[in-house]
Design a protein around this motif. Structure first.
Motif, PDB file in Angstrom:
ATOM      1  N   GLU A  74       0.803  -1.229   0.000  1.00 21.60           N
ATOM      2  CA  GLU A  74       0.000   0.000   0.000  1.00 21.60           C
ATOM      3  C   GLU A  74       0.837   1.281   0.000  1.00 21.60           C
ATOM      4  O   GLU A  74       0.463   2.260   0.628  1.00 21.60           O
ATOM      5  CB  GLU A  74      -0.968   0.004   1.184  1.00 21.60           C
ATOM      6  N   LEU A  75       1.957   1.275  -0.682  1.00 19.75           N
ATOM      7  CA  LEU A  75       2.724   2.510  -0.802  1.00 19.75           C
ATOM      8  C   LEU A  75       2.015   3.414  -1.812  1.00 19.75           C
ATOM      9  O   LEU A  75       1.581   2.956  -2.869  1.00 19.75           O
ATOM     10  CB  LEU A  75       4.159   2.215  -1.234  1.00 19.75           C
ATOM     11  N   PRO A  76       1.876   4.698  -1.511  1.00 23.26           N
ATOM     12  CA  PRO A  76       1.050   5.574  -2.343  1.00 23.26           C
ATOM     13  C   PRO A  76       1.557   5.772  -3.771  1.00 23.26           C
ATOM     14  O   PRO A  76       0.785   6.127  -4.654  1.00 23.26           O
ATOM     15  CB  PRO A  76       1.057   6.895  -1.572  1.00 23.26           C
ATOM     16  N   TYR A  77       2.829   5.519  -4.014  1.00 19.76           N
ATOM     17  CA  TYR A  77       3.373   5.739  -5.353  1.00 19.76           C
ATOM     18  C   TYR A  77       3.318   4.490  -6.237  1.00 19.76           C
ATOM     19  O   TYR A  77       3.636   4.552  -7.409  1.00 19.76           O
ATOM     20  CB  TYR A  77       4.795   6.282  -5.299  1.00 19.76           C
ATOM     21  N   PHE A  78       2.910   3.328  -5.704  1.00 13.67           N
ATOM     22  CA  PHE A  78       2.761   2.129  -6.535  1.00 13.67           C
ATOM     23  C   PHE A  78       1.550   2.286  -7.442  1.00 13.67           C
ATOM     24  O   PHE A  78       0.452   2.579  -6.983  1.00 13.67           O
ATOM     25  CB  PHE A  78       2.595   0.875  -5.683  1.00 13.67           C
ATOM     26  N   ARG A  79       1.734   2.086  -8.721  1.00 13.81           N
ATOM     27  CA  ARG A  79       0.639   2.154  -9.694  1.00 13.81           C
ATOM     28  C   ARG A  79       0.082   0.775 -10.027  1.00 13.81           C
ATOM     29  O   ARG A  79      -1.086   0.640 -10.348  1.00 13.81           O
ATOM     30  CB  ARG A  79       1.134   2.805 -10.984  1.00 13.81           C
ATOM     31  N   HIS A  80       0.938  -0.234  -9.973  1.00  9.97           N
ATOM     32  CA  HIS A  80       0.530  -1.598 -10.323  1.00  9.97           C
ATOM     33  C   HIS A  80      -0.188  -2.215  -9.116  1.00  9.97           C
ATOM     34  O   HIS A  80       0.407  -2.880  -8.279  1.00  9.97           O
ATOM     35  CB  HIS A  80       1.768  -2.419 -10.694  1.00  9.97           C
TER      36      HIS A  80
END
Length: 141
Positions: A74-80
């Motif tokens: 759940e890191l905010p910068y992960f798009r996948h």
């Protein structure tokens, strides 16, 4: 001699799991090889292979705890994220540890150190069956 097989590793929960015996069981020609190499290639991008301490299960626990801290979900910068919160962290972990190993063979056995074992890093909550291509190359004499 050359031999190549595909081995299916049974599904496991997220974490690190010793799979040395399962791999050796899937290599029926290993005892014929006096000197050589075994190359293991995991056919997945959300699991890994590594060689590490195999006697104390606390090492596998601690490695998983460290990895979860290093690569949380759940890191905010992960798009996948379409495949779940655990998927992108699993890809990162697989790249950090790698999906291939090469191990020496001596006198029909994997030439592992006293405490070493092959680990599967299962980085998904429900990764399922994992497949390996195992290539044995060596001499009989």
């Amino acid at each position: 001699m050359w031999d190549q097989r595909e081995i299916a590793l049974s599904p496991r929960p997220r974490g690190f799991h010793r799979v040395t015996d399962e791999i050796v069981a899937g290599m029926p020609r290993l005892p014929e090889c006096r000197m050589g190499l075994v190359h293991l290639q995991l056919l997945h991008t959300s699991a890994s292979l590594t060689l590490n301490e195999s006697a104390d299960p606390d090492v596998r626990h601690d490695m998983d705890a460290f990895l979860r801290d290093l690569v949380p979900g759940e890191l905010p910068y992960f798009r996948h994220t379409l495949e779940g919160d655990d998927d992108m962290p699993a890809h990162v972990a697989a790249s950090l540890f790698g999906t291939q190993l090469t191990v020496a063979v001596r006198e029909g056995r994997l030439a592992l150190g006293t405490w070493q074992g092959i680990w599967l890093g299962e980085h998904r909550d429900h990764g399922g069956t994992r497949r390996l291509i195992v290539t044995l190359q060596g001499s009989r004499t």
